[in-house]
Design an enzyme around this catalytic site. Structure first.
Site, short mmCIF file in Angstrom:
data_model
loop_
_atom_site.label_atom_id
_atom_site.label_comp_id
_atom_site.label_asym_id
_atom_site.label_seq_id
_atom_site.Cartn_x
_atom_site.Cartn_y
_atom_site.Cartn_z
N HIS A 118 0.54 -1.46 -0.48
CA HIS A 118 -0.23 0.21 -0.36
C HIS A 118 0.43 1.12 -0.28
O HIS A 118 0.21 2.34 0.20
CB HIS A 118 -0.79 -0.01 1.09
CG HIS A 118 -1.61 -1.15 1.43
ND1 HIS A 118 -2.89 -1.74 2.60
CD2 HIS A 118 -2.48 -1.74 -0.07
CE1 HIS A 118 -3.72 -2.73 2.24
NE2 HIS A 118 -4.16 -2.44 0.46
N CYS A 152 5.68 21.06 -9.77
CA CYS A 152 5.23 22.06 -9.93
C CYS A 152 4.11 23.90 -9.32
O CYS A 152 3.81 24.45 -9.50
CB CYS A 152 4.00 22.02 -10.86
SG CYS A 152 3.36 20.14 -9.92
#
Ligand code: OAD
Length: 247
Positions: A118, A152
């Site tokens: 996970h 970004c």
């Protein structure tokens, strides 16, 4: 422990491919809350309310507050006897550890060949998928929430798998292959409710593995494994390790 572990000890000694699947119960003795235990709620929320793409899209700050709280708790926890036994076993050839835990305690105990089914709570990635590779971040608590993508400037997300998301295909492939190869498959500290992780034991059994569950509570797989051990992981694994080493 009122179970006969003689056969298991022999099988553990002789196993050429030993696969252990772990869940939150393995970290319980370290002080990490399980998801479905009495301590599994954060504020009024369950994991299924927060560990989803929808919850993150709706309120990224809330979801990050939960992860930041978990990261800060885990940073103050240390591996317990269960992690330490599995780390020792991982030095054997043919050993694979598949963990649903994102806490990194198996790695901190020095375990080799860990598959993080996970993902990891210590990895971040760009939520907008700008193309930046995932990055490690161990700051706990985080200075600003939500954290941002260094490439970004958009919002970052935890590098974990949420409900409704697919397991990384490479991770799934390696896990399924290991389960299919296993002579002995041990499921430890998991409620066996979340798929596809819970399916690995069935896959191993279909392919001829001797299957074992270590969990103080009963689960859906308790009745189908070859040997259910109803005890805490830290006790059962320490006992098995001592007996396997006695030769
Ligand atoms: P759960 O919280 O569902 O189950 C923990 C299990 O550990 C329970 O069956 C307990 O009986 C058992 N347990 C408690 N203390 C233990 C101890 N000392 N030794 C051994 N077992 C003990 O946690 P998981 O099965 O790991 O996924 O949950 C599976 C997934 O659901 C998680 O990876 C997470 C969660 O929501 C995602 O976030 C995608």
């Amino acid at each position: 422990m009122p179970v006969d572990t003689e056969e298991l000890v022999t099988r553990l000694r002789n196993a050429r491919a030993l696969v252990v699947l772990t869940g939150a119960g393995v970290s319980a003795a370290s002080g990490v809350p399980t998801f479905r235990g009495d301590d599994g709620l954060w504020r009024q929320y369950q994991a299924e309310d927060l560990a989803t793409p929808d919850a993150f899209a709706r309120d990224p700050r809330l979801v990050w507050e939960w992860y930041d709280w978990r990261r800060t708790n885990i940073a103050n926890c240390t591996p317990n006897a269960a992690h330490e036994v599995l780390a020792r076993w991982s030095a054997r050839p043919g050993f694979t550890l598949i963990t649903q835990n994102v806490d990194g305690l198996h790695e901190r105990a020095g375990t080799r060949n860990v598959i993080g089914f996970h993902g990891s709570i210590w990895e971040l990635r760009c939520a907008a998928e700008c193309g930046a590779p995932p990055w490690d971040n161990h700051e706990a608590p985080l200075q600003s929430l939500p954290p941002s993508c260094p490439a970004c400037g958009g919002i970052a997300r935890p590098g974990v798998v949420w409900f409704g998301e697919n397991i990384d295909p490479g991770v799934l492939e390696r896990s399924s292959a290991a389960a299919a190869r296993a002579d002995v498959f041990v499921s430890v500290g998991t409620s066996s409710l979340v798929y596809p992780a819970a399916g690995l034991l069935h896959h191993a059994k279909r392919n001829g593995a001797f299957t074992v569950e270590i969990n103080p509570g009963a689960t859906d797989v308790s009745r189908i494994v070859d040997l259910p051990i109803a005890a805490p992981a830290e006790d059962a694994l320490a006992m098995l390790d001592a007996r396997v080493r006695m030769g």
